[in-house]
Structure formats: C-alpha cells, structure tokens
Design a protein around this motif. Structure first.
Motif, mmCIF file in Angstrom:
data_model
loop_
_atom_site.group_PDB
_atom_site.id
_atom_site.type_symbol
_atom_site.label_atom_id
_atom_site.label_comp_id
_atom_site.label_asym_id
_atom_site.label_seq_id
_atom_site.Cartn_x
_atom_site.Cartn_y
_atom_site.Cartn_z
ATOM 1 N N VAL A 167 0.855 -1.188 0.000
ATOM 2 C CA VAL A 167 0.000 0.000 0.000
ATOM 3 C C VAL A 167 0.890 1.236 0.000
ATOM 4 N N CYS A 168 0.577 2.192 -0.880
ATOM 5 C CA CYS A 168 1.359 3.423 -0.941
ATOM 6 C C CYS A 168 1.159 4.248 0.331
ATOM 7 N N GLN A 169 2.087 5.140 0.569
ATOM 8 C CA GLN A 169 2.050 5.955 1.784
ATOM 9 C C GLN A 169 0.790 6.809 1.847
ATOM 10 N N ARG A 170 0.367 7.347 0.709
ATOM 11 C CA ARG A 170 -0.797 8.228 0.682
ATOM 12 C C ARG A 170 -1.969 7.472 0.088
ATOM 13 N N SER A 171 -3.107 7.469 0.752
ATOM 14 C CA SER A 171 -4.260 6.703 0.278
ATOM 15 C C SER A 171 -5.523 7.535 0.398
ATOM 16 N N VAL A 172 -6.658 6.942 0.058
ATOM 17 C CA VAL A 172 -7.922 7.669 0.055
ATOM 18 C C VAL A 172 -8.443 7.876 1.466
ATOM 19 N N LYS A 190 -1.102 13.891 -10.264
ATOM 20 C CA LYS A 190 0.347 14.125 -10.311
ATOM 21 C C LYS A 190 0.687 15.532 -9.836
ATOM 22 N N ALA A 191 -0.105 16.504 -10.269
ATOM 23 C CA ALA A 191 0.133 17.884 -9.848
ATOM 24 C C ALA A 191 -0.038 18.038 -8.343
ATOM 25 N N LEU A 192 -1.076 17.432 -7.795
ATOM 26 C CA LEU A 192 -1.301 17.532 -6.355
ATOM 27 C C LEU A 192 -0.153 16.909 -5.573
ATOM 28 N N ASN A 193 0.286 15.723 -5.993
ATOM 29 C CA ASN A 193 1.361 15.045 -5.280
ATOM 30 C C ASN A 193 2.686 15.794 -5.403
ATOM 31 N N PHE A 240 2.164 18.465 2.175
ATOM 32 C CA PHE A 240 1.602 18.411 3.524
ATOM 33 C C PHE A 240 0.612 17.249 3.537
ATOM 34 N N PRO A 241 0.170 16.779 4.697
ATOM 35 C CA PRO A 241 -0.723 15.615 4.744
ATOM 36 C C PRO A 241 -2.087 15.906 4.114
ATOM 37 N N PHE A 242 -2.490 15.062 3.196
ATOM 38 C CA PHE A 242 -3.841 15.110 2.630
ATOM 39 C C PHE A 242 -4.151 13.749 2.030
ATOM 40 N N GLN A 251 -6.249 18.208 6.800
ATOM 41 C CA GLN A 251 -6.159 17.975 8.242
ATOM 42 C C GLN A 251 -7.384 18.555 8.946
ATOM 43 N N LYS A 252 -7.733 17.984 10.087
ATOM 44 C CA LYS A 252 -8.999 18.288 10.747
ATOM 45 C C LYS A 252 -9.163 19.758 11.105
#
Length: 476
Positions: A75-80, A388-391, A396-398, A414-415
């Motif tokens: 699993v990739c570091q960033r997910s849904v 791709k542009a977002l990554n 920052f965390p999203f 973030q919350k």
C-alpha cells in the motif's frame, strides 16, 4: 455472446479493484503494508489469478499500491480518506435543510467544476461542432410549425428512442414510452421529488451528498437524513435499511455511478439489494445517473436496470457528458411516470423542438457514442494529471479518492482546516474552490474539498493548485 463475456470479465476485475480500494481506505490494509499474495487473494475472493493481477495493476496505475521487485505489492504511503463514522451519522435526526449561500455564488461565477473559470479552455471537440450543425439544421426545418406548436410534454419521440437505446447498451431495458424529456438533470430531480414527496416528508441522502439535491430539498421543505457512504463503493443497502427502520423515509436520492464528490460507484450486487429494499419498504429510489456514461473502463448498469416494479426514478442529462449549455435531460419515472409528465406540463409546458431534434439526429448517427469514447480517455488523462500535480505541489498531509469515472475527486485535509473560510480570500485571486461544507447539512466535511478534472491541470489552473498549497499549508 463473446462481447458479453468480455464485458462481464472487465466488470469483475473492476469490482475487485474497488473491493481492494475499500480495504485500503477503511484501514484494513494500511500504508506501507504488504498485500496478501496473488494466490491468497485469488482464493479469498474466489476469482482467477489473472483477474487479481488486472485489479492490482489498476490500483498501481491509480497510485494506491506499488509493486516492489521480489517482494510483492504494498500500500502506498498516501491513500484515500477514511469513511466517516457510521454511528455518528446514522443517529442524526431528520431535519430541514439550510444550505450556505456559497453555492449560489459558485454558480453565478460558472465555477461549479473549474478552479479558474476565466482561464483558457480547450478548443471545442469536433463532435461539439457536429452537434451544432445538427441543431442548426433542425432549427431551419419546419420553421413555421416550430413557431406555432408545442411538442407534447413527454418530449420528442425520436430523442426518447435514442436515450432508450443508450440505456439498453447498459443492460437497462428502458422503453421510449417510459421516458420524459426535461430541462436537465436538476429539473429531473425536482420533478422526481415533487412526484413522490410532500412538504415535511423525510428523504435520505448519501453523505457526502450532491449540493444540488440539498438545495432542492431545502426549496421543497423536505427533511433530510444523511447516510454515510464509502468513498469508493458508495451507499450500502444495510445502512439504508437501518435508517428506513428508524425514520419514516419516503425516498432516497442515490448517485450509483461515479458520484460527486467522491467518484464512488456502487457494485452490481449492492444495487440489486438496494432495489429489493425499496420494494420491501415501499420506498422510492431517485437515481441521479448524470455520470453513468463517464466510466473510464466500463459502463455500469444503473439502479434502474434492477427495477422490476417501478420503484426507481432515473434522472439524467447530457450536461456532464456532452454540453452544459444544452439544457436537455430525461427522467424515467416508473410508477410515478404519469404524475411526472403532468408536473412537467405544469412547470415547463414543453421542451424546445429544435434542440431535441438536433440531439436525436446527432445520437442516431453515432456521434454521441464516438464522442464518449474520446471524452472518457481525455477525462482519465486529466484525472491522472491532476493527481500528479497535487502530489508534486502539496507537500503536507492530505488524502484523496481516485475515481474511475465522472469528473471530480474528493480531498481530505487535516482536521483543523475549514475550507469554507478560504473561499472569499481566494476569490480575490480569481480562484474558486468548492468547500466540503456544501456536501452536508450537518457540517461533517468542513476539512474537505472537491476538485474537478473537467479541465487540464495546466497553466493558470496548475498555478491555482500551487497557490492552494501555500494557503492550506499556512504560508499565507
């Protein structure tokens, strides 16, 4: 027969990929975790190994998993994003809707699916030019007749026949006589709600919900109860049943295929269960099928395909798949058909003849299907480019969804972030965002944002994404 087998094989691997996505975004498979082997997954889900491989390749292309040499898939570091708490939302009391005024401002700026509505757009596709020629030809024919006579409230028979054929290609045996032409999908949803609800009735909606539906519910003085949905698999029949058993729900509005804002698509078996539930409880399902033709890999069956007793009202239009400007939609009202046609007569009287005739001949000559073949691939490229542009830009965390159709994705920040508070300041820079607060009556998605890939993430739009990175990261 061979074509049918190919479609079903594709559908199985797509469903399996959605199941795997669900395992990730619910936290059953966590970032950096090694997935079970292909053999183990094949045995667990009862499918062929090649089907598992296709599903994993799909997730890899979407950026959810990565293949590591001689190690397997991880699993990739960033997910849904994680699914919102079901318990918290299911205990919500039905209530009247009071939507923020941002929706009206966004629409006034023509920015529902564009960060930078004033930025350059692509040259018009050849199919749009062809559509204009068909409409122009229809406008020149029988000028005197068009000027002096209305069409029947049900709409042009030739156009209804073409729409019926379109749905028959999605395993939905609609008949032209079951359809009524409307002034777009929003108009169809309005007629659907009017036909089966009275002021004060309770309507269930997906959460997050399409803000256009929430606006209609507010206008019609209908109470709303929100039901949490999976960001990839949409509404579950068990969750709807829990709400129906607790509250006197008259109708449920569902976008079963590539819903906005998440891009979720409900699997076939879950659709079957939802329709069975409607039959059991005497419930009307109102299906918003406006994105049904925009699947990148397959064309999912609508809820209406499983409806045997007229409990599903199907609503759609060409505004997302062909032209926002051509305000033509349709509705298949099932057991509410006669009332819907009467309501259309009262509220609209008739639809423009030339537009209907032009669209009918455009579809009859195969131009719409050819347009869709190109447009789906264009949208898929634009989705990939946006991700791709977002990554690249957002350090920052999203979290985000990776929809397999439609025109938008759903982002979780973030919350402590409240995307609505950035709306006015960003307007000063000609950037128009769609905050998460618009998609709930209960304030559940204040730290969310919908972004569209209806336009390429290049030029001013990429610059806007870079600016958002600075704003959300607290750099002013």
């Amino acid at each position: 027969m061979g074509s049918r087998r190919t479609d079903m094989t594709s559908f199985i691997y797509e469903q399996l990929a959605q199941r795997f996505s669900e395992q990730i975004h619910t936290g059953l498979w966590r970032p950096q975790q090694r997935l079970p082997s292909i053999r183990q997954l094949s045995e667990e889900f009862g499918v062929a190994k090649i089907t598992v491989q296709h599903a994993l390749h799909k997730l890899e292309a979407s950026g959810l998993v990565e293949a590591r040499p001689r190690s397997g898939y991880f699993v990739c570091q960033r997910s849904v994003p994680a699914v919102p708490s079901s318990k918290r939302l299911l205990n919500t009391q039905p209530s009247l809707v009071n939507m923020p005024l941002i929706f009206q401002d966004i629409m006034a700026r023509s920015a529902a699916f564009d960060l930078c509505p004033g930025a350059p757009v692509n040259e018009p596709a050849s199919h749009l030019l062809q559509l204009n020629r068909h409409i122009g030809r229809a406008m020149r024919q029988q000028l005197h007749h068009k000027a002096l006579y209305y069409t029947g409230p049900q709409g042009n028979p030739a156009l209804r026949e073409q729409i019926a054929l379109l749905y028959q290609g999605r395993n939905c045996p609609l008949d032209a006589e079951a359809l009524c032409i409307t002034a777009g999908c929003q108009n169809s949803l309005f007629l659907a709600l009017m036909s089966c609800c009275e002021p004060g009735d309770t309507v269930a909606v997906e959460s997050p919900a399409f803000y256009g539906v929430l606006q209609l519910l507010q206008q019609l003085r209908l109470k709303v109860v929100e039901i949490p949905v999976s960001p990839t698999l949409g509404l579950k029949a068990a969750d709807l049943e829990a709400v129906v058993r607790k509250w006197p729900v008259k109708a449920c509005v569902i976008t079963a295929s590539f819903a906005t804002p998440t891009g979720a698509s409900i699997p076939g078996e879950e659709k079957r269960q939802l329709v069975a539930l409607a039959e059991q409880y005497g419930l009307t399902l109102i299906e918003d099928d406006i994105y049904g033709d925009l699947g990148f890999h397959f064309r999912p069956e609508p809820l209406k395909a499983f409806d045997k007793n007229g409990n599903v009202i199907l609503c759609s239009s060409i505004s997302k798949s062909l032209s926002r400007d051509l305000r033509l939609g349709w509705i298949a009202g099932g057991r509410h058909h006669d009332k819907i046609v009467h309501l259309k007569l009262i509220n609209q009287l008739a639809s423009g003849q030339a537009m209907q005739e032009g669209l009918a001949s455009f579809m009859a000559e195969g131009h719409y299907k050819r347009h869709l073949l190109q447009y789906r691939q264009q949208l898929k490229r634009q989705r990939d480019d946006l991700l791709k542009a977002l990554n690249a830009l957002w350090q920052f965390p999203f979290r985000y969804t990776v929809p397999e159709g439609g025109i938008a994705l759903w982002l979780e920040l973030q919350k402590q972030q409240d995307t609505a508070r950035y709306y006015q300041p960003l307007l000063m820079e000609n950037i128009v965002i769609t905050p998460g607060a618009l998609f709930s009556t209960q304030g559940h998605f204040n730290n969310y944002l919908r972004l569209s890939f209806a336009h390429p993430a290049t030029g001013p739009r990429r610059q806007a994404l870079a600016r958002l990175a600075g704003v959300f990261a607290g750099r002013g």
